[in-house]
Design a protein around this motif. Structure first.
Motif, PDB file in Angstrom:
ATOM      1  N   ARG A  50      13.527  12.369 -22.536  1.00 23.27           N
ATOM      2  CA  ARG A  50      12.188  11.778 -22.435  1.00 23.27           C
ATOM      3  C   ARG A  50      12.157  10.384 -23.038  1.00 23.27           C
ATOM      4  O   ARG A  50      11.497   9.493 -22.537  1.00 23.27           O
ATOM      5  CB  ARG A  50      11.156  12.670 -23.115  1.00 23.27           C
ATOM      6  CG  ARG A  50      10.863  13.891 -22.324  1.00 23.27           C
ATOM      7  CD  ARG A  50       9.698  14.617 -22.890  1.00 23.27           C
ATOM      8  NE  ARG A  50       9.429  15.794 -22.075  1.00 23.27           N
ATOM      9  CZ  ARG A  50       8.289  16.401 -22.055  1.00 23.27           C
ATOM     10  NH1 ARG A  50       7.311  15.983 -22.798  1.00 23.27           N
ATOM     11  NH2 ARG A  50       8.118  17.459 -21.299  1.00 23.27           N
ATOM     12  N   ARG A  51      12.867  10.204 -24.137  1.00 21.31           N
ATOM     13  CA  ARG A  51      12.903   8.903 -24.784  1.00 21.31           C
ATOM     14  C   ARG A  51      13.588   7.893 -23.872  1.00 21.31           C
ATOM     15  O   ARG A  51      13.174   6.746 -23.783  1.00 21.31           O
ATOM     16  CB  ARG A  51      13.648   9.000 -26.116  1.00 21.31           C
ATOM     17  CG  ARG A  51      13.554   7.736 -26.948  1.00 21.31           C
ATOM     18  CD  ARG A  51      14.197   7.865 -28.319  1.00 21.31           C
ATOM     19  NE  ARG A  51      13.606   8.949 -29.073  1.00 21.31           N
ATOM     20  CZ  ARG A  51      14.305   9.901 -29.676  1.00 21.31           C
ATOM     21  NH1 ARG A  51      15.615   9.916 -29.607  1.00 21.31           N
ATOM     22  NH2 ARG A  51      13.706  10.857 -30.348  1.00 21.31           N
ATOM     23  N   ARG A  52      14.636   8.305 -23.166  1.00 15.41           N
ATOM     24  CA  ARG A  52      15.333   7.393 -22.263  1.00 15.41           C
ATOM     25  C   ARG A  52      14.440   6.980 -21.097  1.00 15.41           C
ATOM     26  O   ARG A  52      14.621   5.927 -20.521  1.00 15.41           O
ATOM     27  CB  ARG A  52      16.618   8.036 -21.742  1.00 15.41           C
ATOM     28  CG  ARG A  52      17.761   7.908 -22.749  1.00 15.41           C
ATOM     29  CD  ARG A  52      19.019   8.420 -22.143  1.00 15.41           C
ATOM     30  NE  ARG A  52      18.987   9.865 -22.359  1.00 15.41           N
ATOM     31  CZ  ARG A  52      19.746  10.733 -21.732  1.00 15.41           C
ATOM     32  NH1 ARG A  52      20.575  10.346 -20.816  1.00 15.41           N
ATOM     33  NH2 ARG A  52      19.668  12.011 -22.007  1.00 15.41           N
ATOM     34  N   LEU A  53      13.485   7.809 -20.722  1.00 14.84           N
ATOM     35  CA  LEU A  53      12.576   7.450 -19.643  1.00 14.84           C
ATOM     36  C   LEU A  53      11.515   6.467 -20.116  1.00 14.84           C
ATOM     37  O   LEU A  53      11.083   5.601 -19.360  1.00 14.84           O
ATOM     38  CB  LEU A  53      11.899   8.699 -19.075  1.00 14.84           C
ATOM     39  CG  LEU A  53      12.805   9.650 -18.291  1.00 14.84           C
ATOM     40  CD1 LEU A  53      12.028  10.881 -17.883  1.00 14.84           C
ATOM     41  CD2 LEU A  53      13.380   8.954 -17.073  1.00 14.84           C
ATOM     42  N   TRP A  54      11.085   6.603 -21.354  1.00 13.30           N
ATOM     43  CA  TRP A  54      10.005   5.754 -21.849  1.00 13.30           C
ATOM     44  C   TRP A  54      10.476   4.346 -22.184  1.00 13.30           C
ATOM     45  O   TRP A  54       9.723   3.387 -22.023  1.00 13.30           O
ATOM     46  CB  TRP A  54       9.363   6.376 -23.093  1.00 13.30           C
ATOM     47  CG  TRP A  54       8.369   7.411 -22.741  1.00 13.30           C
ATOM     48  CD1 TRP A  54       8.531   8.757 -22.834  1.00 13.30           C
ATOM     49  CD2 TRP A  54       7.061   7.212 -22.216  1.00 13.30           C
ATOM     50  NE1 TRP A  54       7.414   9.399 -22.397  1.00 13.30           N
ATOM     51  CE2 TRP A  54       6.489   8.476 -22.013  1.00 13.30           C
ATOM     52  CE3 TRP A  54       6.317   6.095 -21.888  1.00 13.30           C
ATOM     53  CZ2 TRP A  54       5.206   8.636 -21.501  1.00 13.30           C
ATOM     54  CZ3 TRP A  54       5.046   6.260 -21.387  1.00 13.30           C
ATOM     55  CH2 TRP A  54       4.507   7.527 -21.200  1.00 13.30           C
ATOM     56  N   VAL A  55      11.694   4.197 -22.656  1.00  8.33           N
ATOM     57  CA  VAL A  55      12.163   2.879 -23.082  1.00  8.33           C
ATOM     58  C   VAL A  55      12.169   1.890 -21.923  1.00  8.33           C
ATOM     59  O   VAL A  55      11.612   0.784 -22.047  1.00  8.33           O
ATOM     60  CB  VAL A  55      13.548   2.994 -23.761  1.00  8.33           C
ATOM     61  CG1 VAL A  55      14.161   1.626 -23.998  1.00  8.33           C
ATOM     62  CG2 VAL A  55      13.418   3.748 -25.079  1.00  8.33           C
ATOM     63  N   PRO A  56      12.752   2.206 -20.756  1.00  5.60           N
ATOM     64  CA  PRO A  56      12.690   1.229 -19.657  1.00  5.60           C
ATOM     65  C   PRO A  56      11.264   0.984 -19.162  1.00  5.60           C
ATOM     66  O   PRO A  56      10.916  -0.154 -18.801  1.00  5.60           O
ATOM     67  CB  PRO A  56      13.535   1.859 -18.550  1.00  5.60           C
ATOM     68  CG  PRO A  56      14.347   2.900 -19.199  1.00  5.60           C
ATOM     69  CD  PRO A  56      13.607   3.327 -20.416  1.00  5.60           C
ATOM     70  N   ALA A  57      10.460   2.022 -19.148  1.00  4.25           N
ATOM     71  CA  ALA A  57       9.081   1.851 -18.685  1.00  4.25           C
ATOM     72  C   ALA A  57       8.316   0.915 -19.619  1.00  4.25           C
ATOM     73  O   ALA A  57       7.579   0.025 -19.164  1.00  4.25           O
ATOM     74  CB  ALA A  57       8.383   3.199 -18.587  1.00  4.25           C
ATOM     75  N   LEU A  58       8.465   1.098 -20.910  1.00  4.26           N
ATOM     76  CA  LEU A  58       7.777   0.223 -21.865  1.00  4.26           C
ATOM     77  C   LEU A  58       8.321  -1.200 -21.814  1.00  4.26           C
ATOM     78  O   LEU A  58       7.564  -2.173 -21.937  1.00  4.26           O
ATOM     79  CB  LEU A  58       7.890   0.793 -23.273  1.00  4.26           C
ATOM     80  CG  LEU A  58       7.092   2.070 -23.525  1.00  4.26           C
ATOM     81  CD1 LEU A  58       7.362   2.599 -24.931  1.00  4.26           C
ATOM     82  CD2 LEU A  58       5.610   1.830 -23.333  1.00  4.26           C
ATOM     83  N   ALA A  59       9.633  -1.345 -21.634  1.00  3.35           N
ATOM     84  CA  ALA A  59      10.217  -2.684 -21.537  1.00  3.35           C
ATOM     85  C   ALA A  59       9.702  -3.400 -20.296  1.00  3.35           C
ATOM     86  O   ALA A  59       9.387  -4.598 -20.343  1.00  3.35           O
ATOM     87  CB  ALA A  59      11.737  -2.583 -21.516  1.00  3.35           C
ATOM     88  N   THR A  60       9.604  -2.696 -19.189  1.00  2.00           N
ATOM     89  CA  THR A  60       9.085  -3.298 -17.965  1.00  2.00           C
ATOM     90  C   THR A  60       7.627  -3.705 -18.131  1.00  2.00           C
ATOM     91  O   THR A  60       7.222  -4.790 -17.704  1.00  2.00           O
ATOM     92  CB  THR A  60       9.234  -2.306 -16.791  1.00  2.00           C
ATOM     93  OG1 THR A  60      10.605  -1.928 -16.670  1.00  2.00           O
ATOM     94  CG2 THR A  60       8.749  -2.911 -15.496  1.00  2.00           C
ATOM     95  N   ALA A  61       6.838  -2.841 -18.749  1.00  3.52           N
ATOM     96  CA  ALA A  61       5.425  -3.165 -18.967  1.00  3.52           C
ATOM     97  C   ALA A  61       5.280  -4.380 -19.887  1.00  3.52           C
ATOM     98  O   ALA A  61       4.430  -5.250 -19.651  1.00  3.52           O
ATOM     99  CB  ALA A  61       4.697  -1.966 -19.552  1.00  3.52           C
ATOM    100  N   ALA A  62       6.104  -4.457 -20.931  1.00  2.00           N
ATOM    101  CA  ALA A  62       6.038  -5.602 -21.842  1.00  2.00           C
ATOM    102  C   ALA A  62       6.439  -6.892 -21.131  1.00  2.00           C
ATOM    103  O   ALA A  62       5.816  -7.941 -21.323  1.00  2.00           O
ATOM    104  CB  ALA A  62       6.930  -5.356 -23.056  1.00  2.00           C
ATOM    105  N   ALA A  63       7.473  -6.820 -20.293  1.00  2.00           N
ATOM    106  CA  ALA A  63       7.898  -8.011 -19.556  1.00  2.00           C
ATOM    107  C   ALA A  63       6.819  -8.452 -18.573  1.00  2.00           C
ATOM    108  O   ALA A  63       6.546  -9.654 -18.427  1.00  2.00           O
ATOM    109  CB  ALA A  63       9.209  -7.728 -18.826  1.00  2.00           C
ATOM    110  N   ALA A  64       6.191  -7.495 -17.899  1.00  2.00           N
ATOM    111  CA  ALA A  64       5.122  -7.841 -16.953  1.00  2.00           C
ATOM    112  C   ALA A  64       3.942  -8.472 -17.682  1.00  2.00           C
ATOM    113  O   ALA A  64       3.348  -9.443 -17.203  1.00  2.00           O
ATOM    114  CB  ALA A  64       4.678  -6.602 -16.191  1.00  2.00           C
TER     115      ALA A  64
END
Length: 124
Positions: A50-64
């Motif tokens: 679950r943690r591995r799924l959240w890290v890319p999602a949060l990074a993408t949201a922060a970049a956007a």
């Protein structure tokens, strides 16, 4: 008093014996050390997935969000004349008329009922 203690006070001896028998019959057997270790490993693996799924999602949201903040088009300057917008929009948003409400006579703009109420409130 705790809730469990309150419930125990309300149960009579027969009810208490029934609850103890029920708990003894339905309680799971104690886990062996190997079962506990396997459960802990499976739980850790699931949390890590679950943690591995959240890290890319949060990074993408922060970049956007950063891209939107720094690249978003800025608001243009205010129009210099009422020709660019409707007259009432210009008056509403860009007027510098800061006269107090008591200096203006809005009675012609109000319906009769509201004008009567306003005169009662304002004139006393």
């Amino acid at each position: 008093m705790t809730r469990r203690h309150d419930e125990e006070l309300r149960l009579d001896r027969e009810d208490r014996a029934f609850v103890e028998r029920l708990a003894a019959n339905w309680a799971p057997p104690p886990a062996t050390p190997a079962q506990r270790a396997a459960f802990d490993a499976a739980l850790a693996a699931r949390l890590e997935r679950r943690r591995r799924l959240w890290v890319p999602a949060l990074a993408t949201a922060a970049a956007a969000a950063a891209l939107w903040l720094f690249v978003a088009p800025s608001q243009g300057p205010a129009p210099s004349s009422p020709d660019a917008t409707a007259a009432w929009e210009y008056e509403l948003f860009f007027s510098s008329d800061l006269s107090p409400a008591s200096d203006r006579d809005d009675s012609e703009l109000l319906p009769d009922d509201y004008a009567a109420i306003a005169s009662l409130i304002l004139d006393g």
